[in-house]
Each structure stands twice: as structure tokens, then as C-alpha cells.
Scaffold this motif. Sequence first.
Motif, PDB file in Angstrom:
ATOM      1  N   ILE A 103      65.804  16.885  57.443  1.00  0.00           N
ATOM      2  CA  ILE A 103      66.231  17.023  58.830  1.00  0.00           C
ATOM      3  C   ILE A 103      65.127  16.587  59.775  1.00  0.00           C
ATOM      4  CG2 ILE A 103      66.873  18.696  60.590  1.00  0.00           C
ATOM      5  CD1 ILE A 103      68.280  20.276  58.464  1.00  0.00           C
ATOM      6  N   ALA A 104      63.899  17.010  59.456  1.00  0.00           N
ATOM      7  CA  ALA A 104      62.778  16.619  60.310  1.00  0.00           C
ATOM      8  C   ALA A 104      62.652  15.103  60.347  1.00  0.00           C
ATOM      9  CB  ALA A 104      61.495  17.263  59.795  1.00  0.00           C
ATOM     10  N   CYS A 105      62.769  14.478  59.182  1.00  0.00           N
ATOM     11  CA  CYS A 105      62.651  13.019  59.138  1.00  0.00           C
ATOM     12  C   CYS A 105      63.783  12.365  59.894  1.00  0.00           C
ATOM     13  CB  CYS A 105      62.669  12.537  57.681  1.00  0.00           C
ATOM     14  SG  CYS A 105      61.161  12.918  56.815  1.00  0.00           S
ATOM     15  N   ALA A 106      64.991  12.906  59.764  1.00  0.00           N
ATOM     16  CA  ALA A 106      66.123  12.324  60.472  1.00  0.00           C
ATOM     17  C   ALA A 106      65.888  12.377  61.974  1.00  0.00           C
ATOM     18  CB  ALA A 106      67.410  13.055  60.094  1.00  0.00           C
ATOM     19  N   ASN A 107      65.365  13.498  62.422  1.00  0.00           N
ATOM     20  CA  ASN A 107      65.059  13.615  63.855  1.00  0.00           C
ATOM     21  C   ASN A 107      64.061  12.569  64.287  1.00  0.00           C
ATOM     22  OD1 ASN A 107      66.733  15.655  64.527  1.00  0.00           O
ATOM     23  ND2 ASN A 107      65.241  17.287  64.237  1.00  0.00           N
ATOM     24  N   ALA A 108      63.008  12.457  63.502  1.00  0.00           N
ATOM     25  CA  ALA A 108      61.988  11.474  63.841  1.00  0.00           C
ATOM     26  C   ALA A 108      62.583  10.074  63.832  1.00  0.00           C
ATOM     27  CB  ALA A 108      60.818  11.574  62.860  1.00  0.00           C
ATOM     28  N   ALA A 109      63.430   9.822  62.861  1.00  0.00           N
ATOM     29  CA  ALA A 109      64.050   8.498  62.766  1.00  0.00           C
ATOM     30  C   ALA A 109      64.895   8.208  64.002  1.00  0.00           C
ATOM     31  CB  ALA A 109      64.901   8.412  61.504  1.00  0.00           C
ATOM     32  N   ASN A 110      65.614   9.213  64.457  1.00  0.00           N
ATOM     33  CA  ASN A 110      66.414   9.054  65.675  1.00  0.00           C
ATOM     34  C   ASN A 110      65.557   8.611  66.845  1.00  0.00           C
ATOM     35  OD1 ASN A 110      69.057   9.457  65.148  1.00  0.00           O
ATOM     36  ND2 ASN A 110      68.966  11.683  65.350  1.00  0.00           N
ATOM     37  N   LEU A 111      64.414   9.293  66.960  1.00  0.00           N
ATOM     38  CA  LEU A 111      63.516   8.959  68.058  1.00  0.00           C
ATOM     39  C   LEU A 111      63.077   7.504  67.967  1.00  0.00           C
ATOM     40  CD1 LEU A 111      61.336  12.161  68.145  1.00  0.00           C
ATOM     41  CD2 LEU A 111      62.859  11.362  69.920  1.00  0.00           C
ATOM     42  N   PHE A 112      62.743   7.092  66.753  1.00  0.00           N
ATOM     43  CA  PHE A 112      62.301   5.713  66.566  1.00  0.00           C
ATOM     44  C   PHE A 112      63.386   4.732  66.958  1.00  0.00           C
ATOM     45  CE2 PHE A 112      58.174   5.242  65.075  1.00  0.00           C
ATOM     46  CZ  PHE A 112      57.831   6.362  64.356  1.00  0.00           C
ATOM     47  N   LEU A 113      64.613   5.059  66.544  1.00  0.00           N
ATOM     48  CA  LEU A 113      65.733   4.173  66.821  1.00  0.00           C
ATOM     49  C   LEU A 113      65.918   3.998  68.319  1.00  0.00           C
ATOM     50  CD1 LEU A 113      67.296   2.888  64.636  1.00  0.00           C
ATOM     51  CD2 LEU A 113      69.136   4.518  64.997  1.00  0.00           C
ATOM     52  N   ALA A 114      65.780   5.135  69.014  1.00  0.00           N
ATOM     53  CA  ALA A 114      65.930   5.059  70.468  1.00  0.00           C
ATOM     54  C   ALA A 114      64.890   4.120  71.050  1.00  0.00           C
ATOM     55  CB  ALA A 114      65.808   6.460  71.072  1.00  0.00           C
ATOM     56  N   ARG A 115      63.694   4.202  70.498  1.00  0.00           N
ATOM     57  CA  ARG A 115      62.641   3.339  71.021  1.00  0.00           C
ATOM     58  C   ARG A 115      62.842   1.893  70.631  1.00  0.00           C
ATOM     59  NH1 ARG A 115      57.062   3.168  72.186  1.00  0.00           N
ATOM     60  NH2 ARG A 115      56.716   2.980  69.972  1.00  0.00           N
ATOM     61  N   ALA A 116      63.412   1.686  69.458  1.00  0.00           N
ATOM     62  CA  ALA A 116      63.512   0.324  68.939  1.00  0.00           C
ATOM     63  C   ALA A 116      64.320  -0.560  69.866  1.00  0.00           C
ATOM     64  CB  ALA A 116      64.129   0.340  67.543  1.00  0.00           C
ATOM     65  N   SER A 117      65.376  -0.018  70.430  1.00  0.00           N
ATOM     66  CA  SER A 117      66.206  -0.851  71.294  1.00  0.00           C
ATOM     67  C   SER A 117      65.429  -1.268  72.536  1.00  0.00           C
ATOM     68  CB  SER A 117      67.491  -0.113  71.677  1.00  0.00           C
ATOM     69  OG  SER A 117      67.191   1.218  71.989  1.00  0.00           O
ATOM     70  N   GLU A 118      64.488  -0.407  72.962  1.00  0.00           N
ATOM     71  CA  GLU A 118      63.669  -0.819  74.104  1.00  0.00           C
ATOM     72  C   GLU A 118      62.762  -1.972  73.731  1.00  0.00           C
ATOM     73  OE1 GLU A 118      62.915   3.755  75.673  1.00  0.00           O
ATOM     74  OE2 GLU A 118      61.263   2.398  75.214  1.00  0.00           O
ATOM     75  N   ARG A 119      62.387  -2.001  72.456  1.00  0.00           N
ATOM     76  CA  ARG A 119      61.334  -2.932  72.079  1.00  0.00           C
ATOM     77  C   ARG A 119      61.844  -4.274  71.585  1.00  0.00           C
ATOM     78  NH1 ARG A 119      57.213  -0.042  68.319  1.00  0.00           N
ATOM     79  NH2 ARG A 119      56.110  -1.975  68.724  1.00  0.00           N
ATOM     80  N   SER A 120      63.137  -4.514  71.714  1.00  0.00           N
ATOM     81  CA  SER A 120      63.660  -5.759  71.162  1.00  0.00           C
ATOM     82  C   SER A 120      63.010  -6.955  71.838  1.00  0.00           C
ATOM     83  CB  SER A 120      65.174  -5.815  71.314  1.00  0.00           C
ATOM     84  OG  SER A 120      65.509  -5.645  72.671  1.00  0.00           O
ATOM     85  N   ARG A 121      62.696  -6.784  73.124  1.00  0.00           N
ATOM     86  CA  ARG A 121      62.082  -7.915  73.821  1.00  0.00           C
ATOM     87  C   ARG A 121      60.697  -8.191  73.255  1.00  0.00           C
ATOM     88  NH1 ARG A 121      59.795  -8.175  79.163  1.00  0.00           N
ATOM     89  NH2 ARG A 121      59.708 -10.355  79.787  1.00  0.00           N
ATOM     90  N   GLU A 122      59.970  -7.097  73.025  1.00  0.00           N
ATOM     91  CA  GLU A 122      58.623  -7.273  72.477  1.00  0.00           C
ATOM     92  C   GLU A 122      58.678  -7.980  71.134  1.00  0.00           C
ATOM     93  OE1 GLU A 122      56.679  -3.596  71.694  1.00  0.00           O
ATOM     94  OE2 GLU A 122      55.419  -4.547  70.171  1.00  0.00           O
ATOM     95  N   MET A 123      59.633  -7.587  70.315  1.00  0.00           N
ATOM     96  CA  MET A 123      59.750  -8.196  68.990  1.00  0.00           C
ATOM     97  C   MET A 123      60.084  -9.664  69.089  1.00  0.00           C
ATOM     98  SD  MET A 123      58.974  -6.016  66.768  1.00  0.00           S
ATOM     99  CE  MET A 123      58.378  -4.385  67.027  1.00  0.00           C
ATOM    100  N   ALA A 124      60.939  -9.997  70.069  1.00  0.00           N
ATOM    101  CA  ALA A 124      61.322 -11.400  70.219  1.00  0.00           C
ATOM    102  C   ALA A 124      60.109 -12.244  70.567  1.00  0.00           C
ATOM    103  CB  ALA A 124      62.401 -11.515  71.301  1.00  0.00           C
ATOM    104  N   ILE A 125      59.285 -11.731  71.459  1.00  0.00           N
ATOM    105  CA  ILE A 125      58.089 -12.483  71.846  1.00  0.00           C
ATOM    106  C   ILE A 125      57.178 -12.670  70.640  1.00  0.00           C
ATOM    107  CG2 ILE A 125      56.009 -12.417  73.247  1.00  0.00           C
ATOM    108  CD1 ILE A 125      57.558 -11.023  75.391  1.00  0.00           C
ATOM    109  N   ARG A 126      57.018 -11.575  69.882  1.00  0.00           N
ATOM    110  CA  ARG A 126      56.155 -11.705  68.716  1.00  0.00           C
ATOM    111  C   ARG A 126      56.660 -12.756  67.765  1.00  0.00           C
ATOM    112  NH1 ARG A 126      52.594  -7.532  67.311  1.00  0.00           N
ATOM    113  NH2 ARG A 126      52.358  -6.055  69.014  1.00  0.00           N
TER     114      ARG A 126
END
Lengths: 423, 109
Positions: free
Chosen positions: A377-400
Motif C-alpha cells: 500500500i505504501a508503495c502504491a501511494n508513492a507510485a501514485n504520487l510519481f504518476l501525478a508528477r510524471a504528467s507534468e514532466r512530459s515536456r522535460e522528457m521531450a526536451i531531453r
Amino acid sequence: MTRWIYKLPLRLRSLFRNSRVERELSDELRFHLEQLTAQKVAKGMTPEEARYAALRELGGVEQIKEKCRDMRRVNFVQDLIQDIGYGLRQLRRNPGFTAVAVITLALGIGVNTTIFTFVSTLLLNPPAGVEEPSELFALWNRLPHGEPKYVQQSYPDYVYYRDHNSDFAGLLAFSSDPLDVSWSTAGHSQLIEGQLVSGNFFSVLGVRPLLGRGFLPEEDQTPGMPAVIVLSHSFWQQKLGSDPAVVGKLLTLNGHKFTVVGVAPDNFKGIETILEPDFWAPIAMQHEIHPGDDLLSSRRSYWVYAVGRLRAGVTPTQAVANMDVLAGQLALAHPESNKDWGVAVTPLTGVYAPEFRGFVAPLMILLMVVVGLILLIACANAANLFLARASERSREMAIRAAIGASRGRLTRQVLTESILLSF
Amino acid sequence: MGKPSDLIQGTLDLLILKTLALEPMHGWGIAQRIGQVSKDVLQVHQGALYPALHRLEQNGWIKAKWADTENNRRAKYYLLTAAGRKYMESEEANWKRLSSAIGLVLEMS
């Protein structure tokens, strides 16, 4: 493949002498530039023209260097270091996200560790500080019917078993419940916990006291004397300030004066693994330590655990058979209290009541499952948080990716950041 | 077979190795030699040459040594290793097989 003879030193060199390798690369390319310039001069250009032409022809020196660096695939470690650095900066810039993720994971891991330590101490560990704990076994009374099936010993029964058995090199007894006594010191009283033990307690367990001595068998014979106690190490340390001259001093317990004859070593905390008594006193002192009932002569008060060290070559089954004979004799002699009783013998680890032992394995498994779920459960929570952040970072990934990061590189970067959090 | 750039890369490797099989040489010299021997048809650009040299070195097929040129300049010379020689021979055989096969296909008309 003998190529590794060349490859390994090269890779190590790239890793550790990187500045030197970089300098060599610069020198190598500069040499090339000079040769190219010289060639153009030979064809008729002026030195400056030649140099400019050569530079233009050479193209991007930095790109060439970067490609050469790519070839030296020790990049993995360098990339890793880069990723770690970047990850740390990212975490610092997003304190909210970091905090929540860290707390979630910490809670999960913390709960796990606590439960596990507690349970393993409770169920699995033999007592610490004793000699050869695997030879120690607890002796129970086995009732013919009814609940509970196994009970502790009464004191007279214990004495009988102790004096008439041939299977145990030593059979000791200790009070099963913690006994509170009032300790009067420096004008005020406080409650401390003690344990009543047989005279051979320390010798059978093989515990060598830090100061002074343990008990002697003869100190256990006469009720009411002698008034001696052995202190536990923590009590001596915390309440008496590790006084080196404590042996021989008197402590007033329940109004009676007791002489300190020894201090236990710091790794011995008694036999029951959860509770550490503050002191041990001989069973003969029962009336002073635990006034009230006469527990020394009653065959109906089952208040001592009997624990013995099996002689070499004797198996628990043999011991049970032999002790059952003794139990039968007791039953004949005292039918009012011991009729139809037998004995049981269990190893001495943690919770050692026989009826509980069958539960230990399934209990551990259940616990591991629960613990695993909590972690999940703890990992799932953490994973959720990461996922939320990932969508913000799509632009950064594209540049990279546009600059030239491969997919593996991007994956590695995100993975590194995740792992960083778990620290 | 791999991507087309793999083919070109592999061919360049072979040319470099073959050049070094005759004598140790620095990068500039290798490019010059290939140009000369191919009658200026094959111009090896430094953007391709140096990454190739570094990769060959990483793979253990050539090894490098700094030495002085005739003009007393410091340059990085490359030598063929034993493993490199073996690799070169197998690649050369592959190339010959490949080019004769291509030739056969081209001649069919």
C-alpha cells in the motif's frame, strides 16, 4: 575472449582518470587540426586562412568529443552520478511532493520493521546471554483433560522433579509472573520488578555475573533466608549508577533488607524474552518478596516455570518418557492434586507454551503477509504520487529526448530518482 | 544485418583495421592513407573517424600509444591487437562474400 585485458584497464581509466582522458582527446583532435592546417598551407593558403578553413572543415569539435565519449561506455557510472545529482535537486525543488512520498514510504517501512522485530523477539529468539540455549527445555505439567492443557509447575512438584530425574543436568525454576516489590531508598519508595528463581538458576544457565556471584543451591533451601539478591544489569546501571562497590550493599525491599551478592552481565536479561526483571531473588524468599499465599508448599499453585538443560545424548522424547514415570509417582503419592498428570517438554524460545507452538509458523506467515500488504500500500501511494508528477514532466522528457537521450537513459534517470526517495 | 549506418560503420572499422594491419598510425595518418589508396574516392571525415577509433579501442581491437612523429609532435598512435587482427580477418571474409554476392545480383539482367 582476451579482449578484456585491454578493455578493463581502459574502462577503469575512463572512470578514474577522466580529466586525463579528456585532455588526451583534446590533444588528439588538436593534432589533427594542425595537420589539416599544414596540409592547406602546403596547398597555398596563408596560415590564418588555412586555420579557419581547417576549423570549418573539422566541424563541431564538441560533437566529435561527445561522440567519442559515448563510445567510452563507462558513461553508465557517470550518467548515474549525473542522474543522482539532478534527482536530488529536483526533490529539493518540490518539497511538498518529496515530503509526502518520503512519509508514505517511511511509514510503510517503519511499521514493517517494528512488527517484525517485535514478533521475531517474541516468537523466535532464544534467551540471550545463556550458554547453549539449544540444550534448554521447559518442563510442563500435562493435564489429562480440560483447558488449559499445559500448565506450569507447583513448587513442590518442581523440587520432586529436580531431585529425582536423570535426564537433566540441572533443572531450575523461576516465577512466571513479574513480582512487584516496594523498594525503599533515600526516603521514598518505588515499585520494582523481581523474579524468584531457584538456587541453581545462574549455574544451570551458565550465566557468569559481571560483579559478585550468582546464587548457590544451598541458598534456596530454607524459607526466609538468606536475604540475597542479584541485580539485573539495567537496574544496576540506571537506578544505582553502575556503582562498582554495589556487592555487599543492602537494599530494602518490602521492608526487608536484602544483600546484593551479584550483578548480571549486560547481555543477560532473564529467560522470558520480553520482560527483564530488575533483580532476582531465591525462591526461598517467597514470603518476603511476594507475601500472601504460601506458594512454597502448595501443590495447587502452579506458578513456576521449570527449565532444564538436557544431558548430552538425551532426546526430549526420552526425557518425557522418563519424567512421565516420575509424574506417575507423584500422582500416586498425591492423588488429590496430581492425578493422571503427565509432563511435556518444549524448547526454550520466546513464547514456549506448548499449545501455542503450533501457531507460531502460521502466525509468522500471516504476519509476513500483513506486513507485505502494508508495504504494498505504501508503495502504491508513492507510485501514485510519481504518476501525478510524471504528467507534468512530459515536456522535460521531450526536451531531453530531443537533445539525444536514449529511452534507456530516460528510464534510468526516473528510476534513479525513485530509488533516491527510498533513502 | 542492422541499420544502414551500421553497415557503413562496420565498413569503416574494417578499413581502419586493415590500414593499421600494415603499420601503427595516428588518426590523421589513417585518414590520409585511406584517401590515397582509394585514389581519393573514400574521404574519411574526422567526425566519423575519431568516434570509430575510440570505439575500436574500447572493444579491444586496437590499442593506443602516445609517441613522437617525424616532426617531433606528440600524437596518439594506434596499433592492431591480436584480437583485432582476428576480427579483421573474419570481417574481411564477410565483406568479400557480401560484395561478390551483390555483384552477382547486379549482373543479373
